[in-house]
Write a protein that holds these residues in place. Structure first.
Motif, PDB file in Angstrom:
ATOM      1  N   THR A 351      24.065 -24.088  48.266  1.00 42.35           N
ATOM      2  CA  THR A 351      23.324 -24.539  47.085  1.00 42.35           C
ATOM      3  C   THR A 351      22.544 -25.798  47.460  1.00 42.35           C
ATOM      4  OG1 THR A 351      24.944 -23.617  45.542  1.00 42.35           O
ATOM      5  CG2 THR A 351      23.588 -25.392  44.698  1.00 42.35           C
ATOM      6  N   GLU A 352      21.348 -25.922  46.919  1.00 36.89           N
ATOM      7  CA  GLU A 352      20.518 -27.100  47.197  1.00 36.89           C
ATOM      8  C   GLU A 352      21.290 -28.388  46.906  1.00 36.89           C
ATOM      9  OE1 GLU A 352      17.338 -26.198  44.495  1.00 36.89           O
ATOM     10  OE2 GLU A 352      18.366 -27.088  42.784  1.00 36.89           O
ATOM     11  N   PHE A 353      20.801 -29.513  47.443  1.00 38.92           N
ATOM     12  CA  PHE A 353      21.529 -30.790  47.327  1.00 38.92           C
ATOM     13  C   PHE A 353      21.635 -31.259  45.881  1.00 38.92           C
ATOM     14  CE2 PHE A 353      21.486 -35.479  47.277  1.00 38.92           C
ATOM     15  CZ  PHE A 353      22.717 -35.685  47.871  1.00 38.92           C
ATOM     16  N   ARG A 354      20.495 -31.222  45.154  1.00 43.11           N
ATOM     17  CA  ARG A 354      20.513 -31.732  43.782  1.00 43.11           C
ATOM     18  C   ARG A 354      19.857 -30.721  42.853  1.00 43.11           C
ATOM     19  NH1 ARG A 354      17.953 -34.567  39.757  1.00 43.11           N
ATOM     20  NH2 ARG A 354      19.168 -36.280  38.853  1.00 43.11           N
ATOM     21  N   GLU A 355      20.631 -30.268  41.866  1.00 34.49           N
ATOM     22  CA  GLU A 355      20.111 -29.284  40.921  1.00 34.49           C
ATOM     23  C   GLU A 355      19.473 -29.990  39.728  1.00 34.49           C
ATOM     24  OE1 GLU A 355      23.232 -25.970  40.426  1.00 34.49           O
ATOM     25  OE2 GLU A 355      24.232 -27.551  41.552  1.00 34.49           O
ATOM     26  N   ASP A 356      18.415 -29.390  39.209  1.00 34.20           N
ATOM     27  CA  ASP A 356      17.816 -29.889  37.975  1.00 34.20           C
ATOM     28  C   ASP A 356      18.204 -28.914  36.868  1.00 34.20           C
ATOM     29  OD1 ASP A 356      16.220 -30.515  35.784  1.00 34.20           O
ATOM     30  OD2 ASP A 356      14.636 -31.350  37.069  1.00 34.20           O
ATOM     31  N   PHE A 357      19.098 -29.345  36.007  1.00 35.12           N
ATOM     32  CA  PHE A 357      19.661 -28.423  35.011  1.00 35.12           C
ATOM     33  C   PHE A 357      18.669 -28.046  33.910  1.00 35.12           C
ATOM     34  CE2 PHE A 357      23.167 -30.724  37.054  1.00 35.12           C
ATOM     35  CZ  PHE A 357      23.749 -29.645  37.703  1.00 35.12           C
ATOM     36  N   ASN A 358      17.522 -28.748  33.866  1.00 32.99           N
ATOM     37  CA  ASN A 358      16.449 -28.321  32.958  1.00 32.99           C
ATOM     38  C   ASN A 358      15.727 -27.087  33.520  1.00 32.99           C
ATOM     39  OD1 ASN A 358      16.974 -30.491  31.300  1.00 32.99           O
ATOM     40  ND2 ASN A 358      15.402 -31.802  32.240  1.00 32.99           N
ATOM     41  N   PRO A 364      12.118 -20.772  29.075  1.00 32.91           N
ATOM     42  CA  PRO A 364      10.951 -21.630  29.352  1.00 32.91           C
ATOM     43  C   PRO A 364      10.319 -22.174  28.060  1.00 32.91           C
ATOM     44  CG  PRO A 364      10.860 -19.614  30.655  1.00 32.91           C
ATOM     45  CD  PRO A 364      11.991 -19.450  29.681  1.00 32.91           C
ATOM     46  N   ARG A 365      10.132 -23.482  27.998  1.00 37.19           N
ATOM     47  CA  ARG A 365       9.549 -24.140  26.817  1.00 37.19           C
ATOM     48  C   ARG A 365       9.308 -25.612  27.151  1.00 37.19           C
ATOM     49  NH1 ARG A 365      14.894 -24.324  26.822  1.00 37.19           N
ATOM     50  NH2 ARG A 365      15.980 -26.109  25.896  1.00 37.19           N
ATOM     51  N   THR A 366       8.536 -26.303  26.308  1.00 38.53           N
ATOM     52  CA  THR A 366       8.381 -27.751  26.469  1.00 38.53           C
ATOM     53  C   THR A 366       8.892 -28.429  25.211  1.00 38.53           C
ATOM     54  OG1 THR A 366       6.489 -27.436  27.915  1.00 38.53           O
ATOM     55  CG2 THR A 366       6.743 -29.612  26.950  1.00 38.53           C
ATOM     56  N   GLU A 367       9.782 -29.393  25.377  1.00 37.26           N
ATOM     57  CA  GLU A 367      10.364 -30.124  24.251  1.00 37.26           C
ATOM     58  C   GLU A 367      10.336 -31.600  24.585  1.00 37.26           C
ATOM     59  OE1 GLU A 367      13.709 -26.986  22.648  1.00 37.26           O
ATOM     60  OE2 GLU A 367      14.413 -28.953  23.305  1.00 37.26           O
ATOM     61  N   ASN A 368       9.781 -32.400  23.687  1.00 40.90           N
ATOM     62  CA  ASN A 368       9.693 -33.859  23.902  1.00 40.90           C
ATOM     63  C   ASN A 368       9.111 -34.189  25.276  1.00 40.90           C
ATOM     64  OD1 ASN A 368      10.968 -34.245  21.379  1.00 40.90           O
ATOM     65  ND2 ASN A 368      12.992 -34.045  22.350  1.00 40.90           N
ATOM     66  N   GLY A 369       8.139 -33.424  25.662  1.00 42.59           N
ATOM     67  CA  GLY A 369       7.468 -33.681  26.937  1.00 42.59           C
ATOM     68  C   GLY A 369       8.230 -33.204  28.159  1.00 42.59           C
ATOM     69  N   ILE A 370       9.411 -32.593  27.951  1.00 43.23           N
ATOM     70  CA  ILE A 370      10.194 -32.100  29.098  1.00 43.23           C
ATOM     71  C   ILE A 370       9.971 -30.596  29.221  1.00 43.23           C
ATOM     72  CG2 ILE A 370      12.533 -31.768  30.046  1.00 43.23           C
ATOM     73  CD1 ILE A 370      13.330 -34.326  28.479  1.00 43.23           C
ATOM     74  N   GLU A 371       9.650 -30.159  30.434  1.00 44.70           N
ATOM     75  CA  GLU A 371       9.420 -28.740  30.667  1.00 44.70           C
ATOM     76  C   GLU A 371      10.721 -28.080  31.138  1.00 44.70           C
ATOM     77  OE1 GLU A 371       6.128 -28.056  33.265  1.00 44.70           O
ATOM     78  OE2 GLU A 371       5.824 -26.011  32.505  1.00 44.70           O
ATOM     79  N   TYR A 372      11.161 -27.092  30.379  1.00 40.57           N
ATOM     80  CA  TYR A 372      12.390 -26.360  30.719  1.00 40.57           C
ATOM     81  C   TYR A 372      12.037 -24.991  31.294  1.00 40.57           C
ATOM     82  CZ  TYR A 372      14.839 -29.811  27.806  1.00 40.57           C
ATOM     83  OH  TYR A 372      15.351 -30.964  27.283  1.00 40.57           O
ATOM     84  N   GLY A 373      12.937 -24.450  32.088  1.00 40.99           N
ATOM     85  CA  GLY A 373      12.751 -23.088  32.590  1.00 40.99           C
ATOM     86  C   GLY A 373      12.852 -23.020  34.103  1.00 40.99           C
ATOM     87  N   ASP A 374      13.346 -21.880  34.593  1.00 41.74           N
ATOM     88  CA  ASP A 374      13.548 -21.682  36.031  1.00 41.74           C
ATOM     89  C   ASP A 374      12.306 -20.996  36.610  1.00 41.74           C
ATOM     90  OD1 ASP A 374      14.487 -21.212  38.567  1.00 41.74           O
ATOM     91  OD2 ASP A 374      16.338 -20.210  37.936  1.00 41.74           O
ATOM     92  N   LEU A 375      11.240 -21.791  36.731  1.00 41.89           N
ATOM     93  CA  LEU A 375       9.931 -21.257  37.103  1.00 41.89           C
ATOM     94  C   LEU A 375       9.641 -21.418  38.601  1.00 41.89           C
ATOM     95  CD1 LEU A 375       8.040 -22.994  34.133  1.00 41.89           C
ATOM     96  CD2 LEU A 375       8.819 -20.604  34.206  1.00 41.89           C
ATOM     97  N   SER A 376       8.805 -20.524  39.118  1.00 39.84           N
ATOM     98  CA  SER A 376       8.448 -20.564  40.560  1.00 39.84           C
ATOM     99  C   SER A 376       7.861 -21.909  40.962  1.00 39.84           C
ATOM    100  CB  SER A 376       7.407 -19.493  40.880  1.00 39.84           C
ATOM    101  OG  SER A 376       7.907 -18.234  40.586  1.00 39.84           O
ATOM    102  N   LYS A 377       7.112 -22.540  40.056  1.00 36.89           N
ATOM    103  CA  LYS A 377       6.420 -23.778  40.445  1.00 36.89           C
ATOM    104  C   LYS A 377       7.375 -24.927  40.774  1.00 36.89           C
ATOM    105  CE  LYS A 377       5.574 -25.592  35.797  1.00 36.89           C
ATOM    106  NZ  LYS A 377       4.539 -26.032  34.852  1.00 36.89           N
ATOM    107  N   PHE A 378       8.618 -24.819  40.328  1.00 39.90           N
ATOM    108  CA  PHE A 378       9.586 -25.876  40.658  1.00 39.90           C
ATOM    109  C   PHE A 378      10.259 -25.649  42.018  1.00 39.90           C
ATOM    110  CE2 PHE A 378       9.938 -25.875  35.839  1.00 39.90           C
ATOM    111  CZ  PHE A 378       9.103 -26.975  35.682  1.00 39.90           C
TER     112      PHE A 378
END
Ligand SMILES: [Zn+2]
Length: 488
Positions: A351-358, A364-378
């Motif tokens: 598993t990668e060193f540090r996971e981003d749980f968002n 996938p959605r944007t809430e309070n300026g935070i982009e959620y979702g397991d998207l290819s661009k990340f």
């Protein structure tokens, strides 16, 4: 955080001086007691060459060449294709209409199967492409009877004697969004676990290509992709049970889950975590008692596999270093390696060193300026390629090596400050290596070659160190080490 190997090496070096001075003292004592002739006999019999550092790298040029073929661009294509199936939840639709529309887990399954078949065609039919399909009955995360299919490709070993030994790489191709029971809204699963599925596929592609280029793997390699992980490890449980029931000699399972290298600022792309269980999940009461007596809490077969991966990481330029975590998994999370551990198989998780749980298990959605979702661009496709290289080098090394020595014993019938080890010969072995480490050291520190016979006496006390014995072939491929059982 930087990779912490240097301090471990510094420790092992200081232990080295201690050991060398002990050897010198032992030699002086032996000289005093039995004279030069007796000592010469003992040295010839027992000592062999001086011990080396176990951290010395050793690589096979064919394997180095094979892993260079891993392509970040191919991995990007694989992950983006998997994301295009919209929702790969195990409970998403698998009917004809969804297959035709290229949506849902059924469409993903068919695509993976076609990819394996394409690689096989390119290597002259060297892969057997198979499916393992079963119906899971309703459970907490499975509302109605659901057909689950694992898809895998088998690269059969070239040595008739050794082809029954198997090493395996896996990732899960199912995905989820914020709701485990949602099979319709987007669940891209680029990192979790498009990345692990891509590692399995890319290992299949490059190692089958190596076979086409006349590289031989005596043991069998299986490239697996499972479903049902997010619903309760259903696919891997079924597969591991099948392996157990059919008596497979499955010696190593590499589970890649969330190896996308999420591009968060705190990510450390120079390492990949390798999780391994300590006390085996499959150990019974008697085995736990034995482990307690031996001080063998950190020597499960899964942990020896993790150390083997560390060795591969030092020997090959994968682009990423394994960071061993001596724990089954992260908190609040599980994975497919555990299904194999439960059946008594050596299995670890990358598993990668540090996971981003968002960026995982999120619709996938944007809430309070935070982009959620397991998207290819990340995802960082170059990072996934590095992890694939480390996996491919590990699979190739294990499948090239002779079988590990059997019946490895350590004589404990007399009180003795030396250590005598014995084992049964391993077919294809040109020599053996005894490895050892201080009881408080995480990884093997020393190695001594035993170039003939299946017995060694070392001037090192079994009370103070942990030993292992591994087989080595003429080209230098090492088996997994086996920790000896005491024999009285
Ligand atoms: Zn996962």
């Amino acid at each position: 955080m930087a990779y912490q190997e240097n301090s471990a090496m510094a420790k092992s070096a200081s232990f080295g001086y201690l050991s060398i001075s002990l050897v010198a003292a032992a030699v002086a004592l032996a000289l005093a007691l039995c004279g030069p002739r007796c000592l010469a006999q003992e040295m010839a019999q027992d000592q062999g060459p001086a011990p080396r550092l176990a951290s010395d790298p050793h690589a096979d040029t064919h394997i180095a060449e094979a892993i260079r073929q891993v392509s970040g661009d191919r991995i990007r294509q694989t992950i983006e294709t998997l994301v295009s199936f919209h929702n790969r939840s195990t409970i998403s639709s698998q009917d004809e209409a969804s297959l035709k529309a290229g949506k849902g887990i059924g469409a993903a399954r068919e695509w993976i199967k076609a990819e394996f078949e394409r690689y096989s065609k390119e290597c002259g039919g060297c892969l057997e492409v198979k499916t393992d399909t079963f119906t899971e009955q309703p459970a907490e995360r499975i509302p109605k009877p659901t057909e689950i299919t694992n898809v895998y490709a088998v690269l059969r070993g070239t040595d008739a004697q050794q082809a029954n030994r198997i090493v395996l790489v896996t990732g899960h191709y199912d995905s989820r969004n914020s709701d485990t029971l949602n099979g319709t809204d987007p669940a891209p699963g680029a990192n979790d676990d498009g990345s692990g599925t891509a590692v399995s596929l890319e290992c299949a592609r490059v190692l089958s290509k190596a076979v086409l280029n006349k590289v031989k793997f005596p043991a069998t390699i299986i490239f697996l992709t499972v479903a049902g992980e997010e619903q309760g490890l259903n696919g891997s449980k079924h597969f591991a049970q099948m392996a157990k029931q059919q008596g497979w000699k499955l010696q190593a399972v590499l589970n890649n889950d969330i190896v996308g290298g999420d591009r968060s600022p705190q990510q450390d792309a120079s390492v990949v975590r390798v999780f391994s269980e300590g006390l085996p999940a499959a150990a019974n009461e008697a085995e736990i008692k034995r482990i307690r007596t031996l001080g063998g809490e950190s020597d499960s077969t899964s942990r020896e596999l993790a150390r083997y991966i560390a060795d591969v990481g030092r020997s090959y330029d994968a682009g990423v270093k394994p960071l061993l975590i001596f724990r089954l998994d992260r908190f609040l999370r599980g994975g497919d390696h555990y299904a194999f551990n439960q059946q008594g198989f050596a299995a670890v998780r990358f598993t990668e060193f540090r996971e981003d749980f968002n960026h995982q298990h999120q619709t996938p959605r944007t809430e309070n300026g935070i982009e959620y979702g397991d998207l290819s661009k990340f995802a960082d496709f170059g990072y996934v390629a590095h992890v694939a290289r480390l996996n491919a080098a590990t699979l190739a090394s294990l499948a090239s090596a002779p079988p590990a020595p059997a019946n490895v014993k350590m004589q404990t019938k007399d009180l003795d400050n030396d250590t005598t080890l014995t084992w049964e010969p391993s077919s294809g072995a040109a020599a053996y290596e005894v490895v050892w480490r201080s009881t408080k050291a995480p990884d093997w520190e020393y190695v001594q070659t035993v170039s003939s016979g299946t017995r060694a006496t070392l001037k090192v006390s079994k009370d103070n160190v942990i030993f292992g014995v591994r087989a080595v072939d003429a080209a230098g491929h090492r088996s997994l080490p086996v920790v000896p059982e005491p024999e009285r």
